[in-house]
Scaffold this motif. Structure first.
Motif, PDB file in Angstrom:
ATOM      1  N   GLY A  75       0.814  -1.213   0.000  1.00 56.85           N
ATOM      2  CA  GLY A  75       0.000   0.000   0.000  1.00 56.85           C
ATOM      3  C   GLY A  75       0.843   1.256   0.000  1.00 56.85           C
ATOM      4  O   GLY A  75       0.594   2.199  -0.766  1.00 56.85           O
ATOM      5  N   GLY A  76       1.864   1.285   0.845  1.00 55.57           N
ATOM      6  CA  GLY A  76       2.731   2.459   0.916  1.00 55.57           C
ATOM      7  C   GLY A  76       3.519   2.676  -0.349  1.00 55.57           C
ATOM      8  O   GLY A  76       3.657   3.815  -0.830  1.00 55.57           O
ATOM      9  N   LEU A  77       4.029   1.606  -0.952  1.00 53.08           N
ATOM     10  CA  LEU A  77       4.856   1.718  -2.152  1.00 53.08           C
ATOM     11  C   LEU A  77       4.053   2.114  -3.383  1.00 53.08           C
ATOM     12  O   LEU A  77       4.567   2.798  -4.275  1.00 53.08           O
ATOM     13  N   VAL A  78       2.795   1.684  -3.450  1.00 49.73           N
ATOM     14  CA  VAL A  78       1.962   2.002  -4.614  1.00 49.73           C
ATOM     15  C   VAL A  78       1.335   3.387  -4.488  1.00 49.73           C
ATOM     16  O   VAL A  78       1.469   4.241  -5.373  1.00 49.73           O
ATOM     17  N   ILE A  79       0.640   3.650  -3.395  1.00 43.52           N
ATOM     18  CA  ILE A  79      -0.151   4.878  -3.269  1.00 43.52           C
ATOM     19  C   ILE A  79       0.677   6.070  -2.804  1.00 43.52           C
ATOM     20  O   ILE A  79       0.440   7.206  -3.212  1.00 43.52           O
ATOM     21  N   ARG A  80       1.637   5.837  -1.932  1.00 42.61           N
ATOM     22  CA  ARG A  80       2.596   6.865  -1.521  1.00 42.61           C
ATOM     23  C   ARG A  80       1.933   8.094  -0.901  1.00 42.61           C
ATOM     24  O   ARG A  80       2.328   9.230  -1.161  1.00 42.61           O
ATOM     25  N   LYS A  81       0.914   7.860  -0.128  1.00 40.67           N
ATOM     26  CA  LYS A  81       0.207   8.935   0.575  1.00 40.67           C
ATOM     27  C   LYS A  81       0.124   8.573   2.053  1.00 40.67           C
ATOM     28  O   LYS A  81       0.112   7.382   2.409  1.00 40.67           O
ATOM     29  N   PRO A  82       0.055   9.579   2.931  1.00 37.53           N
ATOM     30  CA  PRO A  82      -0.107   9.286   4.356  1.00 37.53           C
ATOM     31  C   PRO A  82      -1.329   8.404   4.597  1.00 37.53           C
ATOM     32  O   PRO A  82      -2.419   8.682   4.099  1.00 37.53           O
ATOM     33  N   GLY A  83      -1.143   7.350   5.339  1.00 41.12           N
ATOM     34  CA  GLY A  83      -2.242   6.453   5.673  1.00 41.12           C
ATOM     35  C   GLY A  83      -2.383   5.253   4.761  1.00 41.12           C
ATOM     36  O   GLY A  83      -3.108   4.306   5.091  1.00 41.12           O
ATOM     37  N   ALA A  84      -1.687   5.244   3.622  1.00 43.74           N
ATOM     38  CA  ALA A  84      -1.866   4.162   2.647  1.00 43.74           C
ATOM     39  C   ALA A  84      -1.423   2.814   3.208  1.00 43.74           C
ATOM     40  O   ALA A  84      -2.110   1.804   3.030  1.00 43.74           O
ATOM     41  N   ALA A  85      -0.281   2.790   3.870  1.00 45.21           N
ATOM     42  CA  ALA A  85       0.215   1.533   4.431  1.00 45.21           C
ATOM     43  C   ALA A  85      -0.768   0.988   5.467  1.00 45.21           C
ATOM     44  O   ALA A  85      -1.079  -0.209   5.480  1.00 45.21           O
ATOM     45  N   ALA A 181       8.369  -9.180   3.723  1.00 46.88           N
ATOM     46  CA  ALA A 181       7.481  -8.028   3.523  1.00 46.88           C
ATOM     47  C   ALA A 181       8.170  -6.969   2.671  1.00 46.88           C
ATOM     48  O   ALA A 181       7.654  -6.563   1.628  1.00 46.88           O
ATOM     49  N   GLY A 182       9.350  -6.509   3.100  1.00 41.79           N
ATOM     50  CA  GLY A 182      10.024  -5.419   2.400  1.00 41.79           C
ATOM     51  C   GLY A 182      10.514  -5.781   1.012  1.00 41.79           C
ATOM     52  O   GLY A 182      10.102  -5.168   0.013  1.00 41.79           O
ATOM     53  N   LEU A 183      11.379  -6.777   0.932  1.00 46.56           N
ATOM     54  CA  LEU A 183      11.953  -7.168  -0.367  1.00 46.56           C
ATOM     55  C   LEU A 183      10.894  -7.738  -1.303  1.00 46.56           C
ATOM     56  O   LEU A 183      10.776  -7.308  -2.461  1.00 46.56           O
ATOM     57  N   VAL A 184      10.119  -8.700  -0.807  1.00 47.48           N
ATOM     58  CA  VAL A 184       9.099  -9.317  -1.665  1.00 47.48           C
ATOM     59  C   VAL A 184       8.038  -8.290  -2.073  1.00 47.48           C
ATOM     60  O   VAL A 184       7.622  -8.245  -3.235  1.00 47.48           O
ATOM     61  N   GLY A 185       7.623  -7.430  -1.130  1.00 46.83           N
ATOM     62  CA  GLY A 185       6.649  -6.399  -1.456  1.00 46.83           C
ATOM     63  C   GLY A 185       7.161  -5.445  -2.524  1.00 46.83           C
ATOM     64  O   GLY A 185       6.441  -5.080  -3.466  1.00 46.83           O
ATOM     65  N   TRP A 186       8.407  -5.030  -2.399  1.00 45.48           N
ATOM     66  CA  TRP A 186       9.018  -4.116  -3.377  1.00 45.48           C
ATOM     67  C   TRP A 186       9.089  -4.773  -4.752  1.00 45.48           C
ATOM     68  O   TRP A 186       8.763  -4.148  -5.765  1.00 45.48           O
ATOM     69  N   LEU A 187       9.484  -6.050  -4.797  1.00 42.75           N
ATOM     70  CA  LEU A 187       9.560  -6.773  -6.072  1.00 42.75           C
ATOM     71  C   LEU A 187       8.178  -6.947  -6.704  1.00 42.75           C
ATOM     72  O   LEU A 187       8.024  -6.825  -7.927  1.00 42.75           O
ATOM     73  N   LEU A 188       7.177  -7.218  -5.881  1.00 41.53           N
ATOM     74  CA  LEU A 188       5.813  -7.370  -6.405  1.00 41.53           C
ATOM     75  C   LEU A 188       5.297  -6.068  -7.004  1.00 41.53           C
ATOM     76  O   LEU A 188       4.668  -6.069  -8.068  1.00 41.53           O
ATOM     77  N   VAL A 189       5.565  -4.952  -6.335  1.00 46.11           N
ATOM     78  CA  VAL A 189       5.128  -3.652  -6.856  1.00 46.11           C
ATOM     79  C   VAL A 189       5.849  -3.344  -8.157  1.00 46.11           C
ATOM     80  O   VAL A 189       5.248  -2.842  -9.115  1.00 46.11           O
ATOM     81  N   ALA A 193       4.031  -2.786 -11.645  1.00 50.14           N
ATOM     82  CA  ALA A 193       4.253  -1.536 -12.375  1.00 50.14           C
ATOM     83  C   ALA A 193       4.708  -1.798 -13.807  1.00 50.14           C
ATOM     84  O   ALA A 193       4.329  -1.074 -14.741  1.00 50.14           O
ATOM     85  N   SER A 194       5.494  -2.846 -14.006  1.00 55.53           N
ATOM     86  CA  SER A 194       6.016  -3.147 -15.343  1.00 55.53           C
ATOM     87  C   SER A 194       4.921  -3.573 -16.314  1.00 55.53           C
ATOM     88  O   SER A 194       5.105  -3.521 -17.529  1.00 55.53           O
ATOM     89  N   THR A 195       3.768  -4.002 -15.781  1.00 54.18           N
ATOM     90  CA  THR A 195       2.657  -4.404 -16.645  1.00 54.18           C
ATOM     91  C   THR A 195       1.841  -3.205 -17.134  1.00 54.18           C
ATOM     92  O   THR A 195       0.991  -3.350 -18.008  1.00 54.18           O
ATOM     93  N   GLY A 196       2.076  -2.038 -16.522  1.00 53.19           N
ATOM     94  CA  GLY A 196       1.310  -0.845 -16.878  1.00 53.19           C
ATOM     95  C   GLY A 196       0.092  -0.631 -16.004  1.00 53.19           C
ATOM     96  O   GLY A 196      -0.639   0.348 -16.165  1.00 53.19           O
ATOM     97  N   ALA A 197      -0.149  -1.553 -15.059  1.00 53.70           N
ATOM     98  CA  ALA A 197      -1.330  -1.462 -14.202  1.00 53.70           C
ATOM     99  C   ALA A 197      -1.276  -0.266 -13.255  1.00 53.70           C
ATOM    100  O   ALA A 197      -2.312   0.157 -12.735  1.00 53.70           O
ATOM    101  N   LEU A 198      -0.076   0.260 -13.025  1.00 55.98           N
ATOM    102  CA  LEU A 198       0.073   1.384 -12.088  1.00 55.98           C
ATOM    103  C   LEU A 198       0.414   2.679 -12.814  1.00 55.98           C
ATOM    104  O   LEU A 198       1.103   3.541 -12.281  1.00 55.98           O
ATOM    105  N   SER A 199      -0.085   2.822 -14.039  1.00 51.43           N
ATOM    106  CA  SER A 199       0.276   3.977 -14.858  1.00 51.43           C
ATOM    107  C   SER A 199      -0.157   5.315 -14.256  1.00 51.43           C
ATOM    108  O   SER A 199       0.411   6.354 -14.578  1.00 51.43           O
TER     109      SER A 199
END
Length: 211
Positions: A75-85, A181-189, A193-199
């Motif tokens: 949540g934090g890595l994708v949305i990047r807004k206070p409260g997202a995580a 959580a950290g490494l796997v979460g970062w890799l998943l995001v 992102a590489s698919t274009g879903a987070l454009s």
């Protein structure tokens, strides 16, 4: 005059970074549900791993906990807004509870605490840095928060257990939080992102720039 304009522009930028858009809310909900399903599946796999590791060495079970912390990271890595995580971790915990698990409402309480642990780390970097080290540190924060929560919560809180148990449990939670959580979460995001879903998000724009 230029100083005033610059200050106003800076304030507007900060406000824009902090304000949730409709798409942020929708994606947070979708991510929360998706991660909640992951939690539900991990309840059996991770639970068995936790029990086996803890039987081997009391406290070692913490090595399996990281996947239950991943909602806040994603949540934090994708949305990047206070409260997202916090929001994504809590929604995921609610979904896991509603589908059914052995922990009931304590799942949501854990989600709140773990989400806050990750949220605190993102806040320390003013929601401006989302590198792999920051993601892993947020995982550590979530793991440490889980350790504090379990130290005092429930009918058999961990403070009743030995110092050795709590030291090992903290160590394994920190490692699991950083990696699962950290490494796997970062890799998943990154993969998402590489698919274009987070454009429509910064994570997606960064992926395009790297191609």
């Amino acid at each position: 005059m230029s100083t005033s304009v610059s200050a106003a522009a800076q304030t507007a930028t900060t406000t824009r970074r902090s304000t949730w858009r409709v798409v942020d809310i929708v994606v947070a909900a979708v991510l929360g549900v998706a991660v909640g399903l992951v939690f539900w599946g991990w309840n059996a796999v991770g639970g068995a791993w936790f029990s086996a590791a803890d039987a081997l060495t009391p406290g070692l079970g913490g090595i399996a906990v990281g996947i239950w912390l991943i909602g806040g990271l994603i949540g934090g890595l994708v949305i990047r807004k206070p409260g997202a995580a916090l929001v994504v971790e809590v929604v995921a915990a609610i979904i896991s509870m509603l589908i059914g698990n052995v922990w009931g409402v304590s799942t949501v309480l854990s989600g709140i605490v773990q989400g806050l642990g990750a949220e605190l780390v993102f806040a320390l970097f003013l929601y401006r840095r989302f590198t792999l080290p920051v993601a892993m540190l947020a995982g550590v924060g979530a793991g440490a928060a889980a350790w504090i929560f379990e130290m005092f919560y429930g009918s058999s809180p961990n403070f009743l257990k030995s110092f050795e148990f709590n030291a090992i449990y903290l160590g394994t939670l920190v490692v699991s939080g950083a990696l699962l959580a950290g490494l796997v979460g970062w890799l998943l995001v990154r993969a998402l992102a590489s698919t274009g879903a987070l454009s429509r998000f910064a994570a997606g724009r960064e992926a395009r720039q790297e191609v």
